[in-house]
Design a protein around this motif. Sequence first.
Motif, PDB file in Angstrom:
ATOM      1  N   UNK A  55       0.823  -1.205   0.000  1.00 40.50           N
ATOM      2  CA  UNK A  55       0.000   0.000   0.000  1.00 40.50           C
ATOM      3  C   UNK A  55       0.853   1.250   0.000  1.00 40.50           C
ATOM      4  N   UNK A  56       0.160   2.383   0.154  1.00 43.08           N
ATOM      5  CA  UNK A  56       0.831   3.674   0.080  1.00 43.08           C
ATOM      6  C   UNK A  56       1.784   3.872   1.255  1.00 43.08           C
ATOM      7  N   UNK A  57       2.989   4.335   0.966  1.00 43.79           N
ATOM      8  CA  UNK A  57       3.959   4.637   2.014  1.00 43.79           C
ATOM      9  C   UNK A  57       3.599   5.971   2.651  1.00 43.79           C
ATOM     10  N   UNK A  58       3.531   5.993   3.975  1.00 44.84           N
ATOM     11  CA  UNK A  58       3.145   7.210   4.681  1.00 44.84           C
ATOM     12  C   UNK A  58       4.345   8.118   4.900  1.00 44.84           C
ATOM     13  N   UNK A  59       4.046   9.400   5.057  1.00 46.49           N
ATOM     14  CA  UNK A  59       5.069  10.407   5.324  1.00 46.49           C
ATOM     15  C   UNK A  59       5.092  10.679   6.820  1.00 46.49           C
TER      16      UNK A  59
ATOM     17  N   UNK B  39       5.383 -11.669  12.018  1.00 45.06           N
ATOM     18  CA  UNK B  39       5.123 -10.411  11.334  1.00 45.06           C
ATOM     19  C   UNK B  39       3.640 -10.031  11.307  1.00 45.06           C
ATOM     20  N   UNK B  40       2.778 -10.941  10.869  1.00 45.13           N
ATOM     21  CA  UNK B  40       1.362 -10.595  10.718  1.00 45.13           C
ATOM     22  C   UNK B  40       0.740 -10.234  12.061  1.00 45.13           C
ATOM     23  N   UNK B  41       1.095 -10.978  13.104  1.00 47.02           N
ATOM     24  CA  UNK B  41       0.577 -10.678  14.439  1.00 47.02           C
ATOM     25  C   UNK B  41       1.041  -9.301  14.904  1.00 47.02           C
ATOM     26  N   UNK B  42       2.284  -8.961  14.610  1.00 41.92           N
ATOM     27  CA  UNK B  42       2.805  -7.661  15.026  1.00 41.92           C
ATOM     28  C   UNK B  42       2.183  -6.517  14.237  1.00 41.92           C
ATOM     29  N   UNK B  43       1.803  -6.757  13.007  1.00 42.97           N
ATOM     30  CA  UNK B  43       1.090  -5.719  12.260  1.00 42.97           C
ATOM     31  C   UNK B  43      -0.315  -5.518  12.847  1.00 42.97           C
ATOM     32  N   UNK B  44      -0.951  -6.600  13.294  1.00 49.85           N
ATOM     33  CA  UNK B  44      -2.236  -6.444  13.986  1.00 49.85           C
ATOM     34  C   UNK B  44      -2.042  -5.660  15.282  1.00 49.85           C
ATOM     35  N   UNK B  45      -0.944  -5.946  15.965  1.00 50.69           N
ATOM     36  CA  UNK B  45      -0.635  -5.210  17.190  1.00 50.69           C
ATOM     37  C   UNK B  45      -0.496  -3.717  16.904  1.00 50.69           C
ATOM     38  N   UNK B  46       0.239  -3.381  15.861  1.00 52.91           N
ATOM     39  CA  UNK B  46       0.445  -1.975  15.510  1.00 52.91           C
ATOM     40  C   UNK B  46      -0.885  -1.267  15.281  1.00 52.91           C
ATOM     41  N   UNK B  47      -1.819  -1.944  14.637  1.00 56.32           N
ATOM     42  CA  UNK B  47      -3.125  -1.345  14.401  1.00 56.32           C
ATOM     43  C   UNK B  47      -3.899  -1.130  15.700  1.00 56.32           C
ATOM     44  N   UNK B  48      -3.716  -2.033  16.658  1.00 56.42           N
ATOM     45  CA  UNK B  48      -4.335  -1.844  17.975  1.00 56.42           C
ATOM     46  C   UNK B  48      -3.702  -0.665  18.713  1.00 56.42           C
ATOM     47  N   UNK B  49      -2.384  -0.596  18.689  1.00 57.27           N
ATOM     48  CA  UNK B  49      -1.672   0.487  19.365  1.00 57.27           C
ATOM     49  C   UNK B  49      -2.087   1.832  18.788  1.00 57.27           C
ATOM     50  N   UNK B  50      -2.314   1.871  17.483  1.00 56.19           N
ATOM     51  CA  UNK B  50      -2.696   3.120  16.820  1.00 56.19           C
ATOM     52  C   UNK B  50      -4.021   3.673  17.330  1.00 56.19           C
ATOM     53  N   UNK B  51      -4.846   2.829  17.901  1.00 58.03           N
ATOM     54  CA  UNK B  51      -6.152   3.264  18.407  1.00 58.03           C
ATOM     55  C   UNK B  51      -6.068   3.859  19.811  1.00 58.03           C
TER      56      UNK B  51
ATOM     57  N   UNK C 144       4.184   2.150   9.976  1.00 54.33           N
ATOM     58  CA  UNK C 144       3.278   2.593   8.919  1.00 54.33           C
ATOM     59  C   UNK C 144       1.830   2.662   9.407  1.00 54.33           C
ATOM     60  N   UNK C 145       1.516   1.902  10.460  1.00 55.88           N
ATOM     61  CA  UNK C 145       0.151   1.883  10.977  1.00 55.88           C
ATOM     62  C   UNK C 145      -0.084   2.936  12.056  1.00 55.88           C
ATOM     63  N   UNK C 146       0.965   3.609  12.514  1.00 54.06           N
ATOM     64  CA  UNK C 146       0.850   4.502  13.663  1.00 54.06           C
ATOM     65  C   UNK C 146       0.447   5.912  13.253  1.00 54.06           C
ATOM     66  N   UNK C 147      -0.198   6.652  14.155  1.00 55.69           N
ATOM     67  CA  UNK C 147      -0.525   8.053  13.860  1.00 55.69           C
ATOM     68  C   UNK C 147       0.747   8.861  13.616  1.00 55.69           C
ATOM     69  N   UNK C 148       0.685   9.771  12.679  1.00 51.69           N
ATOM     70  CA  UNK C 148       1.884  10.507  12.301  1.00 51.69           C
ATOM     71  C   UNK C 148       2.327  11.527  13.346  1.00 51.69           C
ATOM     72  N   UNK C 149       1.443  11.867  14.297  1.00 53.33           N
ATOM     73  CA  UNK C 149       1.825  12.823  15.330  1.00 53.33           C
ATOM     74  C   UNK C 149       2.254  12.142  16.635  1.00 53.33           C
ATOM     75  N   UNK C 150       2.412  10.838  16.606  1.00 54.37           N
ATOM     76  CA  UNK C 150       2.860  10.109  17.787  1.00 54.37           C
ATOM     77  C   UNK C 150       4.336  10.406  18.066  1.00 54.37           C
ATOM     78  N   UNK C 151       4.689  10.487  19.335  1.00 49.96           N
ATOM     79  CA  UNK C 151       6.090  10.635  19.720  1.00 49.96           C
ATOM     80  C   UNK C 151       6.687   9.231  19.833  1.00 49.96           C
ATOM     81  N   UNK C 152       7.569   8.890  18.895  1.00 55.12           N
ATOM     82  CA  UNK C 152       8.208   7.578  18.902  1.00 55.12           C
ATOM     83  C   UNK C 152       9.519   7.715  19.662  1.00 55.12           C
ATOM     84  N   UNK C 153       9.494   7.312  20.933  1.00 51.03           N
ATOM     85  CA  UNK C 153      10.644   7.571  21.800  1.00 51.03           C
ATOM     86  C   UNK C 153      11.853   6.733  21.416  1.00 51.03           C
ATOM     87  N   UNK C 154      11.638   5.490  21.056  1.00 49.10           N
ATOM     88  CA  UNK C 154      12.782   4.675  20.659  1.00 49.10           C
ATOM     89  C   UNK C 154      12.318   3.486  19.837  1.00 49.10           C
TER      90      UNK C 154
END
Length: 308
Positions: free
Chosen positions: A3-7, A201-213, A260-270
């Motif tokens: 899919x589309x690569x996010x900025x 991998x697939x489980x962790x992508x599902x996790x990322x979508x949960x974290x994004x919420x 790629x699944x995370x909100x773009x305004x999230x502070x990614x500490x590490x």
Amino acid sequence: MHGKVKDFRKMKDYGTFLKEQFPDFKVQKIAINAGFTCPNRDGSIGTGGCTYCNNQTFNPEYCTTDKSVKNQLEEGKHFFARKYPTMKYLAYFQAYTNTYGEFQVLKQKYEEALQVPDVVGLVIGTRPDCMPDDLLDYLTELNRKTFLLVEYGVESTNDETLRRINRGHTYGVAKDIIQKTADRGIMVGVHMILGLPGEEHDELMRQAQEVAKLPITTLKLHQLQLIKGTKMGREYAENPTLFHIYTAEEYIDLVLDYIQYLPEDLVLERFVSQSPKNLLIAPDWGLKNHEFTDKVRKIAAARGISLY
């Protein structure tokens, strides 16, 4: 990921976040060991602690329970002030579960930290199942007076994994308290481990979508590290095929897919953590944290992903 690569130029690193919070001076976290334990260690809900956990992996030498909160902070300040004399500090209650104790004891330790000169706020690391209402009420008031970030160790969104690693709580418990804390106006951080047994991998992508919420301000990611003296370290010695030990390049690919699944305004500490070499079983990439982060940025750029 397809899919589309996010900025991700809107995504902040932790340093930028702190500059926004404190524009007039540099700020550094100082870790504290305030002498707490965990409910899955003392028998309240279990014993033995999380199967991956050895707190020696992230406690600086000055963090010992025979020293007061004030003394630990003063030693940490002395270390940093040699390079940055005008530095201010956040007291980071890091070791074990720092909301697990008698209310008055917790309050006394937090306020002792805030009375130390040049300490301008608190970061409190804890578990999702250790935030009683009276403490949350107190933190709500404290948040009106000083910088406060509550970090919840969530580690996984999969309840089967949480049982396997002896966390002692479900993901539902984590979601509920994160929402409750954020609703009080308190900034929330979350900690996740990538690569726990059974999570590919697939489980962790599902996790990322949960974290994004989740209504969170900051996120810490790090690779699963197998540490000497832990139950998981022994499990790895007995049956290494149960574990996927990522190469640095594999892990970077995983992280870039994840964010790629995370909100773009999230502070990614590490993205990564580094345990002492004398305690680390695997993976040993031979990279310091800043070297790894630089590598992530370069590979991200090559994939057309803009970070920060």
